[in-house]
Design a protein around this motif. Structure first.
Motif, PDB file in Angstrom:
ATOM      1  N   LEU A 143      27.811  47.536  52.169  1.00  0.00           N
ATOM      2  CA  LEU A 143      27.623  47.664  51.005  1.00  0.00           C
ATOM      3  C   LEU A 143      29.203  47.575  50.546  1.00  0.00           C
ATOM      4  O   LEU A 143      29.427  47.060  49.325  1.00  0.00           O
ATOM      5  CB  LEU A 143      26.908  48.881  50.730  1.00  0.00           C
ATOM      6  CG  LEU A 143      26.822  49.391  49.113  1.00  0.00           C
ATOM      7  CD1 LEU A 143      26.101  48.443  48.431  1.00  0.00           C
ATOM      8  CD2 LEU A 143      25.968  50.723  49.112  1.00  0.00           C
ATOM      9  N   LYS A 144      30.033  48.270  51.055  1.00  0.00           N
ATOM     10  CA  LYS A 144      31.422  48.494  50.542  1.00  0.00           C
ATOM     11  C   LYS A 144      32.168  46.928  50.429  1.00  0.00           C
ATOM     12  O   LYS A 144      32.647  46.769  49.590  1.00  0.00           O
ATOM     13  CB  LYS A 144      32.229  49.123  51.450  1.00  0.00           C
ATOM     14  CG  LYS A 144      32.040  50.756  51.554  1.00  0.00           C
ATOM     15  CD  LYS A 144      32.819  51.717  52.196  1.00  0.00           C
ATOM     16  CE  LYS A 144      32.484  52.972  52.242  1.00  0.00           C
ATOM     17  NZ  LYS A 144      33.507  53.859  52.702  1.00  0.00           N
ATOM     18  N   ASP A 145      31.686  46.052  51.506  1.00  0.00           N
ATOM     19  CA  ASP A 145      32.192  44.769  51.488  1.00  0.00           C
ATOM     20  C   ASP A 145      31.505  44.055  50.189  1.00  0.00           C
ATOM     21  O   ASP A 145      32.214  43.176  49.863  1.00  0.00           O
ATOM     22  CB  ASP A 145      31.718  44.145  53.092  1.00  0.00           C
ATOM     23  CG  ASP A 145      32.644  44.580  53.902  1.00  0.00           C
ATOM     24  OD1 ASP A 145      33.322  45.386  53.945  1.00  0.00           O
ATOM     25  OD2 ASP A 145      32.051  44.434  55.245  1.00  0.00           O
ATOM     26  N   ILE A 146      30.188  44.230  50.199  1.00  0.00           N
ATOM     27  CA  ILE A 146      29.548  43.476  48.990  1.00  0.00           C
ATOM     28  C   ILE A 146      30.114  43.997  47.661  1.00  0.00           C
ATOM     29  O   ILE A 146      30.545  43.053  46.737  1.00  0.00           O
ATOM     30  CB  ILE A 146      28.167  43.586  48.962  1.00  0.00           C
ATOM     31  CG1 ILE A 146      27.345  42.605  50.213  1.00  0.00           C
ATOM     32  CG2 ILE A 146      27.389  43.196  47.743  1.00  0.00           C
ATOM     33  CD1 ILE A 146      27.490  41.425  50.115  1.00  0.00           C
ATOM     34  N   ALA A 147      30.447  44.999  47.486  1.00  0.00           N
ATOM     35  CA  ALA A 147      30.933  45.841  46.357  1.00  0.00           C
ATOM     36  C   ALA A 147      32.345  45.162  45.975  1.00  0.00           C
ATOM     37  O   ALA A 147      32.857  44.889  44.885  1.00  0.00           O
ATOM     38  CB  ALA A 147      31.161  47.275  46.357  1.00  0.00           C
ATOM     39  N   ALA A 148      33.205  45.088  47.197  1.00  0.00           N
ATOM     40  CA  ALA A 148      34.580  44.366  47.102  1.00  0.00           C
ATOM     41  C   ALA A 148      34.238  42.787  46.548  1.00  0.00           C
ATOM     42  O   ALA A 148      35.272  42.512  45.894  1.00  0.00           O
ATOM     43  CB  ALA A 148      35.327  44.813  48.478  1.00  0.00           C
ATOM     44  N   ILE A 149      33.310  42.286  47.105  1.00  0.00           N
ATOM     45  CA  ILE A 149      33.217  40.808  46.817  1.00  0.00           C
ATOM     46  C   ILE A 149      32.825  40.794  45.336  1.00  0.00           C
ATOM     47  O   ILE A 149      33.440  39.955  44.649  1.00  0.00           O
ATOM     48  CB  ILE A 149      32.334  40.292  47.701  1.00  0.00           C
ATOM     49  CG1 ILE A 149      32.684  40.123  49.085  1.00  0.00           C
ATOM     50  CG2 ILE A 149      31.641  38.844  47.201  1.00  0.00           C
ATOM     51  CD1 ILE A 149      31.354  39.574  49.932  1.00  0.00           C
ATOM     52  N   ILE A 150      31.822  41.653  44.898  1.00  0.00           N
ATOM     53  CA  ILE A 150      31.556  41.526  43.425  1.00  0.00           C
ATOM     54  C   ILE A 150      32.627  41.972  42.434  1.00  0.00           C
ATOM     55  O   ILE A 150      32.950  41.036  41.599  1.00  0.00           O
ATOM     56  CB  ILE A 150      30.290  42.658  43.580  1.00  0.00           C
ATOM     57  CG1 ILE A 150      29.045  42.051  43.994  1.00  0.00           C
ATOM     58  CG2 ILE A 150      30.130  42.808  41.892  1.00  0.00           C
ATOM     59  CD1 ILE A 150      28.042  43.106  44.017  1.00  0.00           C
ATOM     60  N   ASN A 151      33.446  42.902  43.024  1.00  0.00           N
ATOM     61  CA  ASN A 151      34.574  43.291  42.216  1.00  0.00           C
ATOM     62  C   ASN A 151      35.584  42.130  42.019  1.00  0.00           C
ATOM     63  O   ASN A 151      36.431  41.909  41.024  1.00  0.00           O
ATOM     64  CB  ASN A 151      35.207  44.536  42.534  1.00  0.00           C
ATOM     65  CG  ASN A 151      34.599  45.844  42.236  1.00  0.00           C
ATOM     66  OD1 ASN A 151      33.835  45.991  40.838  1.00  0.00           O
ATOM     67  ND2 ASN A 151      34.161  46.741  43.180  1.00  0.00           N
ATOM     68  N   GLY A 152      36.067  41.572  43.048  1.00  0.00           N
ATOM     69  CA  GLY A 152      36.928  40.269  43.255  1.00  0.00           C
ATOM     70  C   GLY A 152      36.452  39.267  42.421  1.00  0.00           C
ATOM     71  O   GLY A 152      37.103  38.645  41.632  1.00  0.00           O
ATOM     72  N   LEU A 153      35.106  39.141  42.392  1.00  0.00           N
ATOM     73  CA  LEU A 153      34.588  37.997  41.610  1.00  0.00           C
ATOM     74  C   LEU A 153      34.719  38.223  40.156  1.00  0.00           C
ATOM     75  O   LEU A 153      35.136  37.143  39.371  1.00  0.00           O
ATOM     76  CB  LEU A 153      33.031  37.614  41.961  1.00  0.00           C
ATOM     77  CG  LEU A 153      32.750  36.851  43.056  1.00  0.00           C
ATOM     78  CD1 LEU A 153      31.091  36.897  43.330  1.00  0.00           C
ATOM     79  CD2 LEU A 153      33.399  35.288  43.151  1.00  0.00           C
ATOM     80  N   PHE A 154      34.507  39.310  39.721  1.00  0.00           N
ATOM     81  CA  PHE A 154      34.886  40.027  38.308  1.00  0.00           C
ATOM     82  C   PHE A 154      36.257  39.686  37.866  1.00  0.00           C
ATOM     83  O   PHE A 154      36.713  39.304  37.029  1.00  0.00           O
ATOM     84  CB  PHE A 154      34.361  41.162  38.074  1.00  0.00           C
ATOM     85  CG  PHE A 154      32.900  41.573  37.754  1.00  0.00           C
ATOM     86  CD1 PHE A 154      32.707  41.211  36.356  1.00  0.00           C
ATOM     87  CD2 PHE A 154      32.027  41.706  38.498  1.00  0.00           C
ATOM     88  CE1 PHE A 154      31.278  41.417  35.878  1.00  0.00           C
ATOM     89  CE2 PHE A 154      30.377  41.720  38.043  1.00  0.00           C
ATOM     90  CZ  PHE A 154      30.329  41.489  36.718  1.00  0.00           C
ATOM     91  N   ASP A 155      37.207  40.167  39.078  1.00  0.00           N
ATOM     92  CA  ASP A 155      38.585  40.158  38.639  1.00  0.00           C
ATOM     93  C   ASP A 155      39.053  38.789  38.610  1.00  0.00           C
ATOM     94  O   ASP A 155      39.728  38.533  37.603  1.00  0.00           O
ATOM     95  CB  ASP A 155      39.485  41.015  39.986  1.00  0.00           C
ATOM     96  CG  ASP A 155      39.112  42.377  39.935  1.00  0.00           C
ATOM     97  OD1 ASP A 155      38.472  43.050  38.896  1.00  0.00           O
ATOM     98  OD2 ASP A 155      39.378  43.007  40.979  1.00  0.00           O
ATOM     99  N   GLN A 156      38.490  37.853  39.449  1.00  0.00           N
ATOM    100  CA  GLN A 156      38.740  36.559  39.372  1.00  0.00           C
ATOM    101  C   GLN A 156      38.357  35.767  37.874  1.00  0.00           C
ATOM    102  O   GLN A 156      39.444  35.211  37.240  1.00  0.00           O
ATOM    103  CB  GLN A 156      38.382  35.755  40.383  1.00  0.00           C
ATOM    104  CG  GLN A 156      38.934  35.926  41.612  1.00  0.00           C
ATOM    105  CD  GLN A 156      38.326  35.216  42.826  1.00  0.00           C
ATOM    106  OE1 GLN A 156      37.831  33.885  42.761  1.00  0.00           O
ATOM    107  NE2 GLN A 156      38.096  35.774  43.957  1.00  0.00           N
ATOM    108  N   ALA A 157      37.119  36.022  37.547  1.00  0.00           N
ATOM    109  CA  ALA A 157      36.791  35.583  36.356  1.00  0.00           C
ATOM    110  C   ALA A 157      37.371  36.114  35.105  1.00  0.00           C
ATOM    111  O   ALA A 157      37.779  35.466  34.138  1.00  0.00           O
ATOM    112  CB  ALA A 157      35.233  35.663  36.217  1.00  0.00           C
ATOM    113  N   GLU A 158      37.604  37.517  35.173  1.00  0.00           N
ATOM    114  CA  GLU A 158      38.292  37.952  34.076  1.00  0.00           C
ATOM    115  C   GLU A 158      39.793  37.374  33.802  1.00  0.00           C
ATOM    116  O   GLU A 158      40.546  37.186  32.804  1.00  0.00           O
ATOM    117  CB  GLU A 158      38.395  39.551  34.243  1.00  0.00           C
ATOM    118  CG  GLU A 158      37.086  40.056  33.850  1.00  0.00           C
ATOM    119  CD  GLU A 158      36.916  41.561  33.997  1.00  0.00           C
ATOM    120  OE1 GLU A 158      38.186  42.149  34.910  1.00  0.00           O
ATOM    121  OE2 GLU A 158      36.103  42.117  33.889  1.00  0.00           O
TER     122      GLU A 158
END
Length: 229
Positions: A143-158
């Motif tokens: 779950l921590k890994d998935i959360a990191a992926i999600i946050n990474g995608l948001f950071d990249q898109a922003e």
């Protein structure tokens, strides 16, 4: 028309000869005006309106190109599918539009990781307690890994949105489109004061993209022919 004559040259010849005015019915009302058309001058107000529309079209073209450049940078990242979105394959951009999108997407993943073990609770009980703890720890780590992926995608898109300037480009394009429409509306509202005005406006309209022939230009300009209230 001579079969060897280029259509554009024929159209210009038709307009300059007063043919456009005749098509409007102006010649019937004022035949002398048609004969004198080439000696008349175009109203300064009309010249200004034509130049304003020409400038608005050029600005719109530049805004459209800038918008396309911005989207080319932003779209590949923003279109990446978001893991554990409520709708499979929902792109990051759809979540970015939601002020609470980042939290909701992480919560969605958390829900599935918490819900999945309950589906297999009867089977998990068959596993030795030590192994159950290992599985639980592994699920928490995943779950921590998935959360990191999600946050990474948001950071990249922003970051892509910031670097590309897509928000500013979209606003500029909307403004340019509105300005071009206003310029055309002002040009079409202008009351022609002479046959020279009628022909000048019609010739300008005939040269615009999407207006391929004199008849179409006439249909646009006819309602505002000389002498109409």
């Amino acid at each position: 028309m001579d079969q060897n004559e280029h259509p554009a040259a024929s159209r210009r010849s038709f307009l300059r000869s007063g043919g456009m005015a005749a098509l409007f019915g102006v010649a019937a009302a004022a035949p002398a005006a048609v004969a004198m058309a080439q000696g008349e001058s175009v109203s300064p107000e009309l010249r200004e309106l034509i130049e304003r529309h020409r400038a608005a079209r050029a600005a719109h073209r530049k805004a459209r190109e800038r918008h396309a450049e911005a989207r080319a940078i932003y779209d590949p990242i923003a279109s990446a599918p978001m893991p554990f979105a409520s709708k499979e394959g929902t792109p990051v951009s759809a979540w970015l539009d939601d002020p609470d999108g980042r939290r909701r997407c992480v919560a969605e993943a958390d829900y599935w990781f918490r819900f999945a073990p309950s589906l297999m609770s009867a089977h998990i009980k068959l596993i030795p307690p030590k192994r159950q703890k290992q599985i639980a720890a592994a699920m928490k780590g995943a779950l921590k890994d998935i959360a990191a992926i999600i946050n990474g995608l948001f950071d990249q898109a922003e970051e892509a949105r910031r670097v590309s300037g897509v928000d500013d480009a979209e606003s500029a394009l909307e403004w340019a489109e509105d300005d071009k429409r206003r310029a055309m509306a002002a040009l079409m509202r202008f009351k022609c004061a002479s046959v020279a005005d009628v022909n000048a406006r019609a010739e300008y309209l005939a040269g615009l993209d999407g207006i391929s022939n004199t008849a179409t230009a006439a249909a646009l300009a006819a309602p505002l022919a000389v002498g109409e209230a």
